[in-house]
Design an enzyme around this catalytic site. Structure first.
Site, PDB file in Angstrom:
ATOM      1  N   LYS A   1      29.378  20.347  -8.599  1.00 37.79           N
ATOM      2  CA  LYS A   1      29.156  18.890  -8.496  1.00 37.79           C
ATOM      3  C   LYS A   1      29.577  18.209  -9.796  1.00 37.79           C
ATOM      4  O   LYS A   1      30.216  17.154  -9.774  1.00 37.79           O
ATOM      5  CB  LYS A   1      27.679  18.601  -8.177  1.00 37.79           C
ATOM      6  CG  LYS A   1      27.320  18.953  -6.747  1.00 37.79           C
ATOM      7  CD  LYS A   1      25.826  18.911  -6.455  1.00 37.79           C
ATOM      8  CE  LYS A   1      25.559  19.420  -5.041  1.00 37.79           C
ATOM      9  NZ  LYS A   1      24.140  19.494  -4.688  1.00 37.79           N
TER      10      LYS A   1
ATOM     11  N   GLN B   1      18.549  19.034  -7.632  1.00 32.96           N
ATOM     12  CA  GLN B   1      19.015  20.156  -6.814  1.00 32.96           C
ATOM     13  C   GLN B   1      17.820  20.878  -6.178  1.00 32.96           C
ATOM     14  O   GLN B   1      16.840  21.197  -6.842  1.00 32.96           O
ATOM     15  CB  GLN B   1      19.829  21.124  -7.688  1.00 32.96           C
ATOM     16  CG  GLN B   1      20.504  22.236  -6.931  1.00 32.96           C
ATOM     17  CD  GLN B   1      21.567  21.767  -5.934  1.00 32.96           C
ATOM     18  OE1 GLN B   1      22.205  20.744  -6.114  1.00 32.96           O
ATOM     19  NE2 GLN B   1      21.742  22.517  -4.858  1.00 32.96           N
TER      20      GLN B   1
ATOM     21  N   ASP C   1      21.562  11.667  -2.414  1.00 35.64           N
ATOM     22  CA  ASP C   1      21.415  12.746  -1.431  1.00 35.64           C
ATOM     23  C   ASP C   1      20.984  12.184  -0.078  1.00 35.64           C
ATOM     24  O   ASP C   1      21.096  12.868   0.943  1.00 35.64           O
ATOM     25  CB  ASP C   1      20.326  13.731  -1.884  1.00 35.64           C
ATOM     26  CG  ASP C   1      20.897  14.950  -2.592  1.00 35.64           C
ATOM     27  OD1 ASP C   1      21.988  15.403  -2.197  1.00 35.64           O
ATOM     28  OD2 ASP C   1      20.243  15.435  -3.530  1.00 35.64           O
TER      29      ASP C   1
HETATM   30  N1  GUN Z   1      20.363  22.183  -1.951  1.00 40.36           N
HETATM   31  C1  GUN Z   1      21.196  22.561  -0.946  1.00 40.36           C
HETATM   32  N2  GUN Z   1      21.940  21.517  -0.530  1.00 40.36           N
HETATM   33  C2  GUN Z   1      21.578  20.472  -1.297  1.00 40.36           C
HETATM   34  C3  GUN Z   1      22.009  19.121  -1.350  1.00 40.36           C
HETATM   35  O1  GUN Z   1      22.870  18.650  -0.591  1.00 40.36           O
HETATM   36  N3  GUN Z   1      21.401  18.349  -2.296  1.00 40.36           N
HETATM   37  C4  GUN Z   1      20.430  18.825  -3.117  1.00 40.36           C
HETATM   38  N4  GUN Z   1      19.882  17.979  -3.989  1.00 40.36           N
HETATM   39  N5  GUN Z   1      20.014  20.070  -3.092  1.00 40.36           N
HETATM   40  C5  GUN Z   1      20.588  20.884  -2.190  1.00 40.36           C
END
Ligand code: GUN
Length: 281
Positions: free
Chosen positions: A50, A94, A117
């Protein structure tokens, strides 16, 4: 018959290029805070990807690496500071978080206008209400983009979503409904799953169960979107038996290179949209 491969990697690359151009051409200031708590190896890889994607598109990233033992209050204080920081337009914590942290409490502390998100109750509520310009969860938004950019008609079609998670299944169903599909949600307690999945014109599988969907569960000519990711001795596998299902489907996403790359592309898009809204407020 052999299905057309829906190349999520290429579609994601186009979206990232569009975002990069827009940020450069309109000189948009765009900042994303990424918070990782603990040492989960998969999460570290996701966060690294990311942050790299931000650098590639001109989004400034602010990374916060917190120890596994970090108290909930400390994370809440950090989120409060990020909510009030005008350089930050998106906040991503995350998941999963360590077990002593209440994930719901953390998600609901994020300012909904920075919740890139799309996980908080306000943004999911807006999605439920069918509002425009919602920060919607990234993986389901990515699915809609794959379908639209592949010129697959959604309106009036029968969509079946297998899986009811808050992150993928439920929002995917509501996004498909917004596009005027007739939507059924199936899940682990669904009886005679094959009967339901065989009725789908568009089958979205986010069950978290390796190669759950077999050829006899898919209608001839259906479009199949596979959200699963499973690490196996033979490489990554999805929730769909790709080789077999490809023989009957009209189009199918591969694993890897299908839905996966779209999640980050849509995160960047949500961050850009949050920054543009911030500018216009
Ligand atoms: N863990 C797995 N997928 C995601 C996501 O799309 N966003 C976040 N914040 N954590 C995750």
């Amino acid at each position: 018959m052999s299905a057309k491969i829906l190349d999520g990697k290429a579609i994601a690359a186009s979206i990232r290029a569009e975002i990069k151009d827009e940020i450069a051409n309109d000189d948009i200031k765009c900042g994303l805070a990424v918070v990782l708590v603990g040492e989960d190896e998969a999460s570290k890889v996701y966060v690294r990807n990311k942050i790299k994607a931000c650098a590639d598109t001109g989004i400034k990233s602010y990374a916060y690496y917190l120890q596994q033992s970090t108290e909930e209050d400390e994370i809440l204080q950090l989120i409060d500071a990020l909510n009030n920081d005008s350089n930050i337009h998106g906040i991503l914590v995350q998941m999963p978080l360590p077990s002593h942290i209440n994930e719901k409490k953390i998600i609901s502390a994020i300012d909904p206008s920075k919740d890139v998100d799309g996980f908080c109750a306000i943004n999911l509520g807006k999605l439920f209400l069918g509002e425009k310009d919602v920060l919607a969860p990234c993986t389901p938004s990515g699915i809609i983009e794959i379908l639209k950019r592949s010129n697959i008609e959604i309106s009036g079609k029968r969509a079946v979503v297998v899986g009811r998670s808050n992150i993928v299944g439920k929002p995917a169903a509501f996004l498909m409904l917004k596009e005027n599909a007739t939507v059924t949600i199936a899940h682990s307690k669904t009886q005679d799953l094959g009967l339901i999945t065989s009725s789908a014109d568009i089958l979205i599988v986010a069950a978290g169960k390796q190669e759950l969907i077999t050829q006899n569960m898919v209608k001839k000519g259906a479009v199949v979107i596979d959200v699963g990711i499973h690490r196996t001795e033979n490489g990554l596998k999805g929730d769909v038996q790709f080789d077999e299902v490809s023989k009957v489907a009209q189009a199918i996403t591969p694993v890897p290179g299908g839905v996966g790359p779209m999640t980050i592309a849509m995160l960047l898009k949500n961050t850009l949209n949050a920054a543009k809204k911030f500018k216009s407020v």
